[in-house]
Scaffold this active site. Structure first.
Site, mmCIF file in Angstrom:
data_model
loop_
_atom_site.group_PDB
_atom_site.id
_atom_site.type_symbol
_atom_site.label_atom_id
_atom_site.label_comp_id
_atom_site.label_asym_id
_atom_site.label_seq_id
_atom_site.Cartn_x
_atom_site.Cartn_y
_atom_site.Cartn_z
ATOM 1 C CB SER A 135 -1.282 0.128 1.059
ATOM 2 O OG SER A 135 -1.728 1.314 1.523
ATOM 3 C CE LYS A 161 -4.568 -0.241 0.142
ATOM 4 N NZ LYS A 161 -5.532 -1.157 1.008
ATOM 5 C CE LYS A 163 -3.601 3.820 2.742
ATOM 6 N NZ LYS A 163 -5.214 3.069 2.777
ATOM 7 C CG ASP A 188 -7.712 2.085 0.685
ATOM 8 O OD1 ASP A 188 -8.589 2.835 1.024
ATOM 9 O OD2 ASP A 188 -7.529 1.805 1.873
ATOM 10 C CD GLU A 213 -8.180 -0.613 0.860
ATOM 11 O OE1 GLU A 213 -7.979 -1.654 -0.302
ATOM 12 O OE2 GLU A 213 -8.615 -0.576 1.745
ATOM 13 C CG ASP A 238 -10.255 -1.012 4.617
ATOM 14 O OD1 ASP A 238 -10.813 -1.861 5.863
ATOM 15 O OD2 ASP A 238 -9.127 -0.244 4.871
ATOM 16 C CE LYS A 262 -7.046 -2.482 5.925
ATOM 17 N NZ LYS A 262 -7.641 -0.529 6.360
ATOM 18 N N GLY A 290 -4.420 -4.560 5.763
ATOM 19 C CA GLY A 290 -3.305 -4.458 6.589
ATOM 20 C C GLY A 290 -3.342 -2.976 7.544
#
Ligand code: OSB
Ligand code: MG
Length: 368
Positions: A135, A161, A163, A188, A213, A238, A262, A290
């Site tokens: 990430s 991934k 952000k 995400d 996400e 998420d 998660k 995570g």
């Protein structure tokens, strides 16, 4: 099983590089470990709550408080406690899933250690290693991002991934796609968008992403269903998924076609496995998220990620992606994978010297 002590252990680990999301910039992980003792064995777990209530309503001081005053006394009073009964014993307390998850996991670790069973076998894992994604936080510039992504790909990470947030979406995603070809790529947003912004996300349909996400608010499940109809790129949830029930609802509404699991967010590994089971029954792929865990939380996540329905690479990166010194024997990347621990329980323990060095405080919780 009788619990003879519960200890809260606070440690601080500097991150190797700042981790910026749409909600915060982290330079350090202030982790909360839970250590339970029984007459037969002991168990460790990590509470994944962060410093501030910005990812979810939980935060680390509140988690310690609710454990101390509400959860631990209930566990200590429970008759015939087993890990499978922890959730029931804690059910009267609303919410606080990260705190509950940590207690359940510590009890489960102790129980599995006493019987010599690895967590992976107990959960039903079918793999001995799991593919690792990474990430990648928001950066000051696109060249800086390309450097970071290139470094991770050189190390062997099998999925990236990014952000994102409004103002940091089209350019960085386009640049990574153009520079690194057909790498597995996803975003995400940690709730940074609203439905009215859908055209910003629509532009990203050009980049063949695995999914977005959690683009919108965690309570906006119906909005995600509408967004899913507007975009070609699938939606993964998420923050919105807090239980097997909410997973089933989100799937039924068409709000997501992928789920980030998660264990902390959903109250523990047993509920995480139920989400896995619901998703498998509905043909929805899951993957293990995570929370910048230390080796204690990472070990258990690797076990979960080895279940058969975890068909997408997780945010289960190696220790050195986060920390120059982990609190356990470090998890290393081998051919883009992490090895699932084979020891009993979560299969790892804090290294005493490192724990002492990182220690911020330890507290024995009164049992009632
Ligand atoms: O939204 O997945 C998230 C970290 C902290 C809080 C929320 C999230 C994250 C990450 C990092 O994306 C995942 C990791 O590598 O641990
Ligand atoms: Mg997320």
């Amino acid at each position: 099983m009788k619990i003879t002590s519960v200890e809260l252990v606070r440690i601080a680990l500097p991150l190797v590089s700042p981790f910026r999301t749409s909600f915060s910039t982290q330079t350090r992980r202030n982790a909360l470990l839970v250590h339970v003792t029984t007459p037969e064995s002991d168990g460790w777990a990590e509470c994944v709550a962060m410093d501030d209530p910005l990812y979810s309503s939980e935060y680390v001081d509140a988690a310690a408080h609710v454990m101390r005053h509400h959860l631990v006394p209930r566990l200590a009073a429970a008759e015939g406690l087993t890990a499978a009964r922890v959730a029931h014993a804690l059910h009267p307390v609303k919410g606080h899933r990260m705190a509950k998850a940590a207690l359940e996991t510590a009890v489960l670790d102790a129980e599995l250690k006493a019987s010599g069973t690895p967590l992976s076998s107990y959960l039903g894992a079918t793999k001995d290693r799991v593919p690792a994604g990474v990430s990648v936080g928001i950066m000051d510039s696109v060249p800086e991002l390309l450097d970071a992504v290139g470094g991770y790909l050189d190390q062997g990470y099998v999925r990236i991934k990014l952000k994102i947030q409004p103002g940091w979406d089209y350019e960085p995603v386009k640049a990574v796609r153009e520079q690194f070809g057909d790498v597995l790529l996803q975003t995400d947003a940690n709730t940074a968008y609203a439905l009215k912004d859908w055209k910003l996300l629509k532009r990203l349909d050009a980049f063949d992403l695995l999914f977005h996400e959690q683009p919108m608010d965690e309570e906006d499940v119906r909005g995600h269903a509408e967004l899913a109809r507007l975009l070609d790129t699938p939606i993964c949830l998420d923050e919105s998924i807090v239980s097997a029930r909410s997973a089933a609802d989100a799937i039924a509404l068409g709000a997501c076609s992928v789920i980030n699991v998660k264990p902390g967010r959903v109250g523990g590994y047993l509920e995480a496995r139920r989400i896995h089971d619901v998703a498998v029954a509905k043909g929805v792929p899951v993957w293990c998220g995570g929370m910048l865990e230390t080796g204690i939380g990472r070990a258990a996540n690797a076990a979960l990620a080895a279940l058969p329905g975890f068909t997408l690479p997780g945010d289960t990166s190696a220790s050195d992606r986060y920390y120059s010194q982990d609190v356990t024997t470090p998890f290393v990347l081998e051919d883009g994978h992490l090895t699932v621990p084979t020891g009993a329980g979560i299969g790892v323990e804090p290294l005493p010297d490192v724990l002492a060095e990182m220690l911020v405080g330890r507290e024995q919780v009164p049992l009632g």
